[in-house]
Motif scaffolding. Structure first.
Motif, PDB file in Angstrom:
ATOM      1  N   VAL A   1       0.845  -1.193   0.000  1.00  0.00           N
ATOM      2  CA  VAL A   1       0.000   0.000   0.000  1.00  0.00           C
ATOM      3  C   VAL A   1       0.876   1.236   0.000  1.00  0.00           C
ATOM      4  CG1 VAL A   1      -0.180  -0.046   2.526  1.00  0.00           C
ATOM      5  CG2 VAL A   1      -1.893   1.202   1.191  1.00  0.00           C
ATOM      6  N   ALA A   2       0.452   2.269  -0.728  1.00  0.00           N
ATOM      7  CA  ALA A   2       1.253   3.495  -0.877  1.00  0.00           C
ATOM      8  C   ALA A   2       0.939   4.514   0.213  1.00  0.00           C
ATOM      9  CB  ALA A   2       1.019   4.102  -2.251  1.00  0.00           C
ATOM     10  N   SER A   3       0.836   4.046   1.452  1.00  0.00           N
ATOM     11  CA  SER A   3       0.576   4.923   2.593  1.00  0.00           C
ATOM     12  C   SER A   3       1.837   5.056   3.443  1.00  0.00           C
ATOM     13  CB  SER A   3      -0.574   4.360   3.435  1.00  0.00           C
ATOM     14  OG  SER A   3      -0.285   3.040   3.845  1.00  0.00           O
ATOM     15  N   LYS A   4       1.813   5.979   4.393  1.00  0.00           N
ATOM     16  CA  LYS A   4       2.990   6.207   5.225  1.00  0.00           C
ATOM     17  C   LYS A   4       3.103   5.200   6.361  1.00  0.00           C
ATOM     18  CE  LYS A   4       3.616  11.042   4.010  1.00  0.00           C
ATOM     19  NZ  LYS A   4       3.820  12.433   4.465  1.00  0.00           N
ATOM     20  N   LYS A   5       2.010   4.542   6.678  1.00  0.00           N
ATOM     21  CA  LYS A   5       2.047   3.477   7.687  1.00  0.00           C
ATOM     22  C   LYS A   5       1.020   2.418   7.306  1.00  0.00           C
ATOM     23  CE  LYS A   5      -1.177   5.868  10.786  1.00  0.00           C
ATOM     24  NZ  LYS A   5      -1.375   6.377  12.167  1.00  0.00           N
ATOM     25  N   ARG A   6       1.168   1.230   7.860  1.00  0.00           N
ATOM     26  CA  ARG A   6       0.236   0.152   7.555  1.00  0.00           C
ATOM     27  C   ARG A   6      -1.184   0.541   7.961  1.00  0.00           C
ATOM     28  NH1 ARG A   6       2.759  -5.900   7.952  1.00  0.00           N
ATOM     29  NH2 ARG A   6       4.852  -5.418   7.129  1.00  0.00           N
ATOM     30  N   LEU A   7      -2.147   0.084   7.184  1.00  0.00           N
ATOM     31  CA  LEU A   7      -3.529   0.413   7.476  1.00  0.00           C
ATOM     32  C   LEU A   7      -3.998  -0.328   8.715  1.00  0.00           C
ATOM     33  CD1 LEU A   7      -5.002   0.312   3.855  1.00  0.00           C
ATOM     34  CD2 LEU A   7      -4.044   2.254   5.107  1.00  0.00           C
ATOM     35  N   THR A   8      -4.773   0.354   9.538  1.00  0.00           N
ATOM     36  CA  THR A   8      -5.233  -0.201  10.811  1.00  0.00           C
ATOM     37  C   THR A   8      -5.915  -1.551  10.651  1.00  0.00           C
ATOM     38  OG1 THR A   8      -5.523   2.030  11.706  1.00  0.00           O
ATOM     39  CG2 THR A   8      -6.668   0.244  12.834  1.00  0.00           C
ATOM     40  N   ASP A   9      -6.758  -1.668   9.628  1.00  0.00           N
ATOM     41  CA  ASP A   9      -7.518  -2.897   9.438  1.00  0.00           C
ATOM     42  C   ASP A   9      -6.924  -3.806   8.367  1.00  0.00           C
ATOM     43  OD1 ASP A   9      -9.664  -2.441  11.367  1.00  0.00           O
ATOM     44  OD2 ASP A   9     -10.187  -0.748  10.078  1.00  0.00           O
ATOM     45  N   ALA A  10      -5.663  -3.570   8.020  1.00  0.00           N
ATOM     46  CA  ALA A  10      -4.960  -4.444   7.062  1.00  0.00           C
ATOM     47  C   ALA A  10      -3.483  -4.480   7.435  1.00  0.00           C
ATOM     48  CB  ALA A  10      -5.149  -3.942   5.636  1.00  0.00           C
ATOM     49  N   GLN A  11      -3.226  -4.896   8.666  1.00  0.00           N
ATOM     50  CA  GLN A  11      -1.868  -4.883   9.201  1.00  0.00           C
ATOM     51  C   GLN A  11      -0.928  -5.851   8.482  1.00  0.00           C
ATOM     52  OE1 GLN A  11      -0.317  -3.006  11.839  1.00  0.00           O
ATOM     53  NE2 GLN A  11      -2.048  -1.698  11.319  1.00  0.00           N
ATOM     54  N   ASP A  12      -1.500  -6.803   7.740  1.00  0.00           N
ATOM     55  CA  ASP A  12      -0.665  -7.772   7.031  1.00  0.00           C
ATOM     56  C   ASP A  12      -0.127  -7.239   5.715  1.00  0.00           C
ATOM     57  OD1 ASP A  12      -3.336  -7.739   6.114  1.00  0.00           O
ATOM     58  OD2 ASP A  12      -3.085  -9.677   5.143  1.00  0.00           O
ATOM     59  N   VAL A  13      -0.628  -6.066   5.286  1.00  0.00           N
ATOM     60  CA  VAL A  13      -0.185  -5.490   4.014  1.00  0.00           C
ATOM     61  C   VAL A  13       0.918  -4.468   4.271  1.00  0.00           C
ATOM     62  CG1 VAL A  13      -0.884  -4.249   1.931  1.00  0.00           C
ATOM     63  CG2 VAL A  13      -2.506  -5.791   3.065  1.00  0.00           C
ATOM     64  N   PRO A  14       2.134  -4.706   3.781  1.00  0.00           N
ATOM     65  CA  PRO A  14       3.234  -3.764   4.027  1.00  0.00           C
ATOM     66  C   PRO A  14       3.084  -2.496   3.192  1.00  0.00           C
ATOM     67  CG  PRO A  14       3.947  -5.479   2.519  1.00  0.00           C
ATOM     68  CD  PRO A  14       2.556  -5.872   2.975  1.00  0.00           C
ATOM     69  N   THR A  15       3.749  -1.458   3.620  1.00  0.00           N
ATOM     70  CA  THR A  15       3.811  -0.253   2.795  1.00  0.00           C
ATOM     71  C   THR A  15       4.949  -0.429   1.790  1.00  0.00           C
ATOM     72  OG1 THR A  15       5.406   0.909   4.197  1.00  0.00           O
ATOM     73  CG2 THR A  15       3.063   1.132   4.768  1.00  0.00           C
ATOM     74  N   PHE A  16       4.870   0.291   0.682  1.00  0.00           N
ATOM     75  CA  PHE A  16       5.964   0.252  -0.291  1.00  0.00           C
ATOM     76  C   PHE A  16       7.254   0.759   0.354  1.00  0.00           C
ATOM     77  CE2 PHE A  16       2.385   0.177  -3.244  1.00  0.00           C
ATOM     78  CZ  PHE A  16       2.830  -0.713  -4.210  1.00  0.00           C
ATOM     79  N   ALA A  17       7.117   1.820   1.162  1.00  0.00           N
ATOM     80  CA  ALA A  17       8.296   2.447   1.755  1.00  0.00           C
ATOM     81  C   ALA A  17       9.065   1.485   2.654  1.00  0.00           C
ATOM     82  CB  ALA A  17       7.884   3.692   2.533  1.00  0.00           C
ATOM     83  N   GLU A  18       8.358   0.719   3.462  1.00  0.00           N
ATOM     84  CA  GLU A  18       9.062  -0.178   4.385  1.00  0.00           C
ATOM     85  C   GLU A  18       9.783  -1.296   3.644  1.00  0.00           C
ATOM     86  OE1 GLU A  18       6.429  -3.411   6.481  1.00  0.00           O
ATOM     87  OE2 GLU A  18       5.202  -1.605   6.293  1.00  0.00           O
ATOM     88  N   LYS A  19       9.386  -1.546   2.392  1.00  0.00           N
ATOM     89  CA  LYS A  19      10.065  -2.554   1.579  1.00  0.00           C
ATOM     90  C   LYS A  19      11.179  -1.944   0.733  1.00  0.00           C
ATOM     91  CE  LYS A  19       7.943  -6.274   2.811  1.00  0.00           C
ATOM     92  NZ  LYS A  19       8.696  -7.413   3.401  1.00  0.00           N
ATOM     93  N   GLY A  20      11.404  -0.647   0.927  1.00  0.00           N
ATOM     94  CA  GLY A  20      12.495   0.008   0.220  1.00  0.00           C
ATOM     95  C   GLY A  20      12.095   0.735  -1.047  1.00  0.00           C
ATOM     96  N   TYR A  21      10.795   0.780  -1.338  1.00  0.00           N
ATOM     97  CA  TYR A  21      10.297   1.476  -2.535  1.00  0.00           C
ATOM     98  C   TYR A  21       9.500   2.687  -2.035  1.00  0.00           C
ATOM     99  CZ  TYR A  21      10.982  -3.466  -3.635  1.00  0.00           C
ATOM    100  OH  TYR A  21      11.489  -4.740  -3.707  1.00  0.00           O
ATOM    101  N   GLU A  22      10.217   3.751  -1.746  1.00  0.00           N
ATOM    102  CA  GLU A  22       9.600   4.861  -1.016  1.00  0.00           C
ATOM    103  C   GLU A  22       8.814   5.819  -1.918  1.00  0.00           C
ATOM    104  OE1 GLU A  22      10.688   8.062   2.510  1.00  0.00           O
ATOM    105  OE2 GLU A  22      12.243   6.784   1.662  1.00  0.00           O
TER     106      GLU A  22
END
Length: 320
Positions: A220-241
């Protein structure tokens, strides 16, 4: 004398009541500038459904899909209804970017009346369950190995989905083939049919497939993981900021009457305060709720102008 004065007061009051314009007076046309099944279609059908259930409108509301031109057909139709308070539309960032691209003669400030920004929608990259790409790293690795070989579907050209894909390419240092469709519903159908490798999705467009375990969200292209979708990483945390979001709201043509603007703002406030809205729309679709009206809404849209201008210039979407 007292009776005469009292009679005059009552007469004046009755005349004022008769002269007081009422809204709405006839059927309201609710324009969706995209094909059925997408995020804007889902939004406006949820809003009108809640209004109908609670009998908050004394007149019918007819939802009309006027798709085409990446939203330009529907929004130009709305703009041409200047002064007609009985036509509204679902609002996407196209109310800002359309002017930048030269598809619309103006924006939320000059040719439209922004009634309310009701939510912020995060954007995800999704695949069908049987996809060989189990993680966002899998997808990036394959895209790097085969530049331009993987297809990513999104709603229309030079839209938030197209910009999302462009920013993803830059952040991940990959090249994919962007495939435009008329709505998020069409993107979902193409994805589930195996016609594209991935789709740029708003959560509400893919939630049914996710719940049925027929699809999964890679990032997900958000700044932090979504509250109700904690299993979906953000692009940024995977190194694609990179970060990208989409506003959702309701807009009318320019010169709507003050009575109609107040009615819509009051009614949308009631809609967005309902349990159904909060549970079945916001929570289920992983949205961030807002109730921005007036200058607050317009200033938020103003803030998008530079972001969209730069991205669209890079994509070649700005007419010179």
């Amino acid at each position: 004398m007292v009776k005469t004065i009292l009679g005059a007061v009552l007469l004046a009051a009755s005349v004022a009541a008769i002269a007081q314009p009422k809204y709405p007076q006839r059927t309201i046309e609710v324009v969706v500038p995209y094909a059925p099944g997408g995020g804007t279609d889902n939004l406006m059908r949820m809003i009108t459904g809640i209004i109908d259930e609670n009998k908050w409108s004394p007149v019918p509301m007819n939802v009309n899909n006027r798709a085409g031109g990446s939203g330009a057909v529907g929004y130009n139709y709305l703009i041409n209804k200047k002064g007609d308070s009985h036509v509204v539309a679902g609002a996407t960032p196209m109310v800002v970017s359309g002017k930048i691209e030269g598809r619309l003669p103006g924006n939320h400030r000059d040719v439209m009346t922004m009634l309310m920004v009701v939510a912020i929608d995060e954007l995800m990259l999704s695949v069908r369950d049987e996809s060989p790409y189990k993680t966002i790293d899998d997808f990036v690795k394959a895209a790097r190995a085969k530049p331009g070989g993987l297809t990513v579907g999104g709603t229309a050209t030079f839209t938030e989905d197209h910009i999302f894909t462009h920013l993803f390419e830059q952040a991940a240092k990959v090249k994919v083939k962007y495939v435009p469709f008329n709505s998020g519903g069409e993107v979902t159908a193409a994805l589930m049919g195996g016609h594209i490798d991935a789709g740029v999705m708003n959560p509400n467009e893919i939630v049914a497939q996710i719940e049925a375990k027929k699809a999964r969200n890679l990032a997900v292209a958000s700044k932090k993981r979504l509250t109700d979708a904690q299993d979906v990483p953000t692009f940024a945390e995977k190194g694609y900021e990179f970060y990208w979001e989409q506003m959702r709201g309701v807009v009318g043509p320019a010169n709507m009457s003050p009575e109609s603007v107040k009615w819509w703002q009051d009614t949308l406030k009631k809609v967005t305060d309902t349990r159904k809205w909060k549970e079945d729309y916001i929570k289920r679709n992983l949205l961030t709720p807002t109730q921005w009206t007036g200058e607050e809404a317009n200033k938020y849209l103003d803030s998008l102008t530079d972001k969209y201008g730069k991205a669209l210039h890079d994509l070649g979407g700005v007419k010179k």
